[in-house]
Design an enzyme around this catalytic site. Sequence first.
Site, PDB file in Angstrom:
ATOM      1  N   CYS A 366      30.886  39.168  44.755  1.00 23.14           N
ATOM      2  CA  CYS A 366      29.597  38.039  44.146  1.00 23.14           C
ATOM      3  C   CYS A 366      28.622  39.345  43.161  1.00 23.14           C
ATOM      4  O   CYS A 366      27.460  38.105  42.714  1.00 23.14           O
ATOM      5  CB  CYS A 366      29.965  37.206  45.167  1.00 23.14           C
ATOM      6  N   ARG A 395      37.277  49.250  51.301  1.00 22.02           N
ATOM      7  CA  ARG A 395      36.398  48.720  51.931  1.00 22.02           C
ATOM      8  C   ARG A 395      36.948  49.357  52.802  1.00 22.02           C
ATOM      9  O   ARG A 395      37.807  49.780  52.673  1.00 22.02           O
ATOM     10  CB  ARG A 395      37.200  47.190  51.964  1.00 22.02           C
ATOM     11  N   GLN A 413      40.911  42.048  43.717  1.00 24.14           N
ATOM     12  CA  GLN A 413      40.594  40.530  44.365  1.00 24.14           C
ATOM     13  C   GLN A 413      40.287  40.384  42.564  1.00 24.14           C
ATOM     14  O   GLN A 413      39.993  40.221  41.885  1.00 24.14           O
ATOM     15  CB  GLN A 413      38.666  39.947  45.023  1.00 24.14           C
ATOM     16  N   ASP A 415      39.138  37.189  41.895  1.00 25.26           N
ATOM     17  CA  ASP A 415      37.187  36.427  42.063  1.00 25.26           C
ATOM     18  C   ASP A 415      37.190  35.669  40.426  1.00 25.26           C
ATOM     19  O   ASP A 415      37.749  36.202  39.314  1.00 25.26           O
ATOM     20  CB  ASP A 415      36.679  37.800  42.114  1.00 25.26           C
ATOM     21  N   HIS A 417      33.811  32.711  40.183  1.00 24.01           N
ATOM     22  CA  HIS A 417      32.609  32.342  40.827  1.00 24.01           C
ATOM     23  C   HIS A 417      31.891  30.997  40.481  1.00 24.01           C
ATOM     24  O   HIS A 417      31.690  31.207  39.386  1.00 24.01           O
ATOM     25  CB  HIS A 417      31.175  33.346  41.438  1.00 24.01           C
ATOM     26  N   LYS A 497      34.395  25.613  54.166  1.00 22.35           N
ATOM     27  CA  LYS A 497      35.471  26.367  53.002  1.00 22.35           C
ATOM     28  C   LYS A 497      36.530  25.059  53.423  1.00 22.35           C
ATOM     29  O   LYS A 497      37.187  24.980  54.477  1.00 22.35           O
ATOM     30  CB  LYS A 497      35.263  27.845  53.692  1.00 22.35           C
ATOM     31  N   HIS A 543      32.854  30.212  45.925  1.00 25.75           N
ATOM     32  CA  HIS A 543      33.874  31.720  45.652  1.00 25.75           C
ATOM     33  C   HIS A 543      35.156  31.376  45.698  1.00 25.75           C
ATOM     34  O   HIS A 543      34.834  30.350  46.576  1.00 25.75           O
ATOM     35  CB  HIS A 543      33.141  32.465  46.837  1.00 25.75           C
TER      36      HIS A 543
END
Length: 693
Positions: A366, A395, A413, A415, A417, A497, A543
Amino acid sequence: MIAFAMSTLLTLLVTSSRRVTAFSPSIQRIATSAKSGRTLLETSPLFRPATNTATRRWMATVEAPAKKEDEVAELPTNDNDEDLLKIRHSSAHVMAMAVQQVFPEAQTTIGPWIDNGFYYDFFFPETIDAETGETVESRKLSDSDLKVVKKAMDKIVSKNYPITREEVSREEAKRRIEEIGEPFKLEILDSIKTEPITIYHIGDEWWDLCAGPHMESTGALPKKAIQLQSVAGAYWRGDEKREMLQRIYAIAWKDPKQLKQYKLLLEEAKKRDHRMLGKKLDLFSIQEEAGGGLVFWHPKGSKVRRMIEDFWKDEHVAQGYDVVYSPHIANINLWKTSGHFDFYRQDMFDQMDVDDEQFQIKPMNCPFHCLMYKDELRSYRDLPFRWAELGTVYRYERSGTLHGLMRVRGFTQDDAHIFCLPEQLQDEIVDVLSLTETILSRFGFDKYEIMLSTKPEKAVGSDAIWEEATKALEGALKVKGWDYTLDEGGGAFYGPKIDLKIRDAIGRQWQCSTVQCDFNLPDRFGLEYVSAEGTREQPIMVHRAIFGSIERFFGILIENCSGDFPFWLAPTQLRLLPVTDAVQDYCKDIARQAHKMGIRVEVDRGSERLAKQIRNAEKGRIPIMAVVGMQEMEANTLAVRSRKEGDLGSFAVQDLLAELARCSEEAIEMTTMGEKPVKEEVIEVVTEEVKEE
């Protein structure tokens, strides 16, 4: 007859026999009854005949067996059955009481309920032998110890002690804890920020700090539906520098029928374990020499991943997203700006020195998208921006928490946005939910459990913007007509969320998709747009992820289909099985044609007898097989067998390839029946069946 026919006990008719023998599905072994003259297929109560008008071929349809009385259609969960949750919570207290009865030196810590039962962590200090005065090492619990503890639990249940709640002051709770010598409970007390302090008692025999809920008495616990499973090590507070505790895991259900059903599901889950199937099917590996939690995608697994990613990208582009790419590392200052360095540091790898500056391998995508947005001043007319990235992040995970593809240190991911205006938010969320539905349903996931989480006690952003965003999420769910559960105060500190869990083939739930509003990063990065009035305003950032990560979703997918991928995803869709070396060039020519049409095809080396070739294809979960002999080469045909449907008959090569390409494009299984004259049909008894191991 080819070599495998040596295993045949009886051949009743020999026209094209080698093909038909090879195509006899293992579940429909056909033989003739000497008394009735009917085939065993006809006399079996589990099969009913259907005829194809062109070929009059028998096709077997398995009828579902009658449901047994002791089967449970769907097991309850802690979320939808409060009584089950109470049983598990109270059982944890009873187990802790039993452990301290059996082993008085045991110190208690925490004992929460979990998805299938509960656990409790104990600390066993060194003790002094009363007779010799020597130090005795701390106890290590064994399986035999668990049996003793379970007997003690059953006695507590039988005595039907009342379970009662008491409220006390913090000072009184501290006094009582010190009196019984439970140092870990003092730490737990310090972590409780609310008052009064609540305590639950089991009769006058035992008590624990607890917020509840619980059953009214121990006698309400179904002792025959509670089983102690195993002992594992766990650091106190998850801190490797603290005491090593012993954790007892247990399963608990409302009655023995549910326990039995759960055990059946456990057995089925073992058969579907993605780690076992990943090795068996040569899909991926974790190479410890390279380091734990790092996934190596083998050629077959990579083919499936490519299909997943290509479909994901195509659907996103079709829905107005732009696919972007970002670096794998960045200056540490970026992570300080985003807040990750301060709040997420324990989950990040150490920094690296580059030209006297510190760089960080990315744990998130992000912040990179925020920098891309900030690259130029945006107008309200430009919004929304939808940027999607299959970004690999890293991670830190402790080695003891790593688990196949489900818990890794490096993962990709899916991902995306969205940067939008406040008035665009609900429509954007609706589109995200629709895209999520489209993508997940393609993989066979169409049953969801949805949670809407609202503002927590500690949060950034004004009450007004939280209320506006929460209404947008609620409105989007109502537009979709989806039921959801409200989790008051369960949102992230930066915004409300929606979380979505999928249900797999054996009823397990998996957290995958999430949609999160973010008021934090736009503020930290100073993201702005010029409004219609010419003022500078802050966009709302969303997100969202659909799979969560490619690795974890792949693991879920393997277990959902037991490694038997749908045709469009199969690493190898078609395997050609030559019965003689004379047809190898013919097979290779067909393979070239198939490749040009996008079909993933292999040619068997042909060094094994036909039955072994088919068995290998079955074990490899190949969906479509085609036997190729001289007759097929001369006629430019293929004799086709489906792993799921059995013998499909004979096809012209181009007809078969066109049908396979269509099935792959439409994500359906091939069920089309080819031509096969009645005079060629053969009924044989085969001792060596084609079957899975």
